[in-house]
Design a protein around this motif. Structure first.
Motif, PDB file in Angstrom:
ATOM      1  N   GLY A  34      83.589  -8.641  29.988  1.00  0.00           N
ATOM      2  CA  GLY A  34      83.689  -7.781  28.813  1.00  0.00           C
ATOM      3  C   GLY A  34      84.833  -8.177  27.904  1.00  0.00           C
ATOM      4  N   PRO A  35      85.056  -7.378  26.860  1.00  0.00           N
ATOM      5  CA  PRO A  35      86.101  -7.686  25.874  1.00  0.00           C
ATOM      6  C   PRO A  35      87.462  -7.891  26.535  1.00  0.00           C
ATOM      7  N   THR A  36      88.158  -8.919  26.060  1.00  0.00           N
ATOM      8  CA  THR A  36      89.428  -9.309  26.658  1.00  0.00           C
ATOM      9  C   THR A  36      90.430  -9.657  25.571  1.00  0.00           C
ATOM     10  N   ARG A  37      91.652  -9.200  25.744  1.00  0.00           N
ATOM     11  CA  ARG A  37      92.711  -9.517  24.791  1.00  0.00           C
ATOM     12  C   ARG A  37      93.139 -10.972  24.939  1.00  0.00           C
ATOM     13  N   SER A  74      96.095 -12.319  25.168  1.00  0.00           N
ATOM     14  CA  SER A  74      97.104 -12.537  26.214  1.00  0.00           C
ATOM     15  C   SER A  74      96.478 -12.490  27.611  1.00  0.00           C
ATOM     16  N   GLU A  75      95.462 -11.647  27.789  1.00  0.00           N
ATOM     17  CA  GLU A  75      94.776 -11.588  29.077  1.00  0.00           C
ATOM     18  C   GLU A  75      93.980 -12.865  29.333  1.00  0.00           C
ATOM     19  N   LEU A  76      93.375 -13.404  28.281  1.00  0.00           N
ATOM     20  CA  LEU A  76      92.673 -14.685  28.410  1.00  0.00           C
ATOM     21  C   LEU A  76      93.653 -15.780  28.806  1.00  0.00           C
ATOM     22  N   ALA A  77      94.798 -15.824  28.126  1.00  0.00           N
ATOM     23  CA  ALA A  77      95.809 -16.846  28.419  1.00  0.00           C
ATOM     24  C   ALA A  77      96.270 -16.751  29.870  1.00  0.00           C
ATOM     25  N   ASP A  78      96.453 -15.521  30.361  1.00  0.00           N
ATOM     26  CA  ASP A  78      96.893 -15.328  31.747  1.00  0.00           C
ATOM     27  C   ASP A  78      95.800 -15.674  32.759  1.00  0.00           C
ATOM     28  N   ALA A  79      94.552 -15.464  32.383  1.00  0.00           N
ATOM     29  CA  ALA A  79      93.431 -15.657  33.309  1.00  0.00           C
ATOM     30  C   ALA A  79      93.000 -17.117  33.438  1.00  0.00           C
ATOM     31  N   ILE A  80      93.436 -17.958  32.500  1.00  0.00           N
ATOM     32  CA  ILE A  80      92.996 -19.361  32.504  1.00  0.00           C
ATOM     33  C   ILE A  80      94.210 -20.255  32.738  1.00  0.00           C
ATOM     34  N   PRO A  81      94.445 -20.635  33.987  1.00  0.00           N
ATOM     35  CA  PRO A  81      95.626 -21.446  34.304  1.00  0.00           C
ATOM     36  C   PRO A  81      95.596 -22.787  33.569  1.00  0.00           C
ATOM     37  N   GLY A  82      96.741 -23.155  33.014  1.00  0.00           N
ATOM     38  CA  GLY A  82      96.881 -24.471  32.405  1.00  0.00           C
ATOM     39  C   GLY A  82      96.507 -24.565  30.940  1.00  0.00           C
ATOM     40  N   LEU A 116      84.378 -21.456  19.375  1.00  0.00           N
ATOM     41  CA  LEU A 116      83.361 -20.590  19.977  1.00  0.00           C
ATOM     42  C   LEU A 116      82.932 -19.493  18.999  1.00  0.00           C
ATOM     43  N   ARG A 117      83.869 -19.009  18.204  1.00  0.00           N
ATOM     44  CA  ARG A 117      83.532 -18.022  17.165  1.00  0.00           C
ATOM     45  C   ARG A 117      82.685 -18.678  16.084  1.00  0.00           C
ATOM     46  N   ARG A 118      83.055 -19.867  15.666  1.00  0.00           N
ATOM     47  CA  ARG A 118      82.318 -20.590  14.620  1.00  0.00           C
ATOM     48  C   ARG A 118      80.865 -20.826  15.030  1.00  0.00           C
ATOM     49  N   THR A 119      80.659 -21.078  16.301  1.00  0.00           N
ATOM     50  CA  THR A 119      79.321 -21.353  16.827  1.00  0.00           C
ATOM     51  C   THR A 119      78.540 -20.078  17.113  1.00  0.00           C
ATOM     52  N   GLY A 120      79.202 -18.933  17.054  1.00  0.00           N
ATOM     53  CA  GLY A 120      78.510 -17.666  17.273  1.00  0.00           C
ATOM     54  C   GLY A 120      78.434 -17.241  18.729  1.00  0.00           C
ATOM     55  N   LEU A 121      79.255 -17.859  19.571  1.00  0.00           N
ATOM     56  CA  LEU A 121      79.234 -17.516  20.993  1.00  0.00           C
ATOM     57  C   LEU A 121      80.222 -16.406  21.346  1.00  0.00           C
ATOM     58  N   VAL A 122      81.268 -16.266  20.530  1.00  0.00           N
ATOM     59  CA  VAL A 122      82.329 -15.299  20.793  1.00  0.00           C
ATOM     60  C   VAL A 122      82.615 -14.506  19.530  1.00  0.00           C
ATOM     61  N   ASP A 123      82.870 -13.211  19.702  1.00  0.00           N
ATOM     62  CA  ASP A 123      83.297 -12.325  18.613  1.00  0.00           C
ATOM     63  C   ASP A 123      84.777 -12.024  18.750  1.00  0.00           C
ATOM     64  N   VAL A 159      93.883  -7.339  19.386  1.00  0.00           N
ATOM     65  CA  VAL A 159      92.727  -8.198  19.116  1.00  0.00           C
ATOM     66  C   VAL A 159      92.029  -8.453  20.436  1.00  0.00           C
ATOM     67  N   GLU A 160      90.708  -8.293  20.425  1.00  0.00           N
ATOM     68  CA  GLU A 160      89.909  -8.567  21.626  1.00  0.00           C
ATOM     69  C   GLU A 160      88.821  -9.583  21.302  1.00  0.00           C
ATOM     70  N   TYR A 161      88.493 -10.347  22.308  1.00  0.00           N
ATOM     71  CA  TYR A 161      87.414 -11.329  22.201  1.00  0.00           C
ATOM     72  C   TYR A 161      86.316 -10.920  23.176  1.00  0.00           C
ATOM     73  N   SER A 162      85.083 -11.136  22.762  1.00  0.00           N
ATOM     74  CA  SER A 162      83.945 -10.806  23.621  1.00  0.00           C
ATOM     75  C   SER A 162      82.819 -11.795  23.351  1.00  0.00           C
ATOM     76  N   LEU A 163      81.915 -11.880  24.316  1.00  0.00           N
ATOM     77  CA  LEU A 163      80.741 -12.729  24.132  1.00  0.00           C
ATOM     78  C   LEU A 163      79.758 -12.053  23.184  1.00  0.00           C
ATOM     79  N   THR A 164      79.150 -12.836  22.321  1.00  0.00           N
ATOM     80  CA  THR A 164      78.052 -12.331  21.506  1.00  0.00           C
ATOM     81  C   THR A 164      76.793 -12.351  22.363  1.00  0.00           C
TER      82      THR A 164
END
Length: 139
Positions: A55-58, A60-68, A81-88, A99-104
């Motif tokens: 679901g929607p994720t901030r 900073s949460e994305l940065a913490d969840a993806i090591p490296g 991913l936003r440009r391609t329409g995969l992420v809002d 700000v939150e990001y989510s899958l379209t």
């Protein structure tokens, strides 16, 4: 010599004469398919899409969840991913700003493929490492 140059400059036409997945697409489709595969096959894209599965994720949460992942790569990949329409991206008028990001819907339709690829990678990790070690030892 002219035959060799022609063969090299007309690679896609030559590929289409050979059975296989590339033979089904014209030049425009083939270019577009490569463009999309470059994006969705990128390690950061796969990890971001997989992380957004819950679901929607901030940011900073994305940065913490993806090591490296660096902030720059996270920002650039989210933008693509936003440009391609995969992420809002949803910005909330709050203090502090949120700000939150989510899958379209389109991004969600790719999710099962991304998760299957990640699961395949995890399932075959040991086997792949053994092959890499054996290959490197042959050196």
């Amino acid at each position: 010599m002219a035959e060799i140059r022609t063969a090299r400059t007309n690679v896609r036409a030559n590929v289409r004469r050979v059975p296989g997945p590339c033979s089904h697409w014209d030049d425009l489709d083939a270019d577009f398919i490569r463009e999309v595969l470059d994006l969705v096959g990128d390690k950061w894209s796969v990890l971001i899409i997989g992380t957004l599965a819950d679901g929607p994720t901030r940011y900073s949460e994305l940065a913490d969840a993806i090591p490296g992942i660096s902030q720059r790569m996270l920002t650039l990949t989210l933008k693509q991913l936003r440009r391609t329409g995969l992420v809002d991206r949803t910005a909330y008028a709050e203090v502090p700003p949120r700000v939150e990001y989510s899958l379209t819907e389109l991004g969600g339709s790719l999710l099962s493929t991304v998760l299957a690829l990640a699961a395949w990678s995890a399932d075959h990790h040991g086997e792949i490492r053994r092959h890499q070690a054996a290959f490197d030892a042959e050196g």
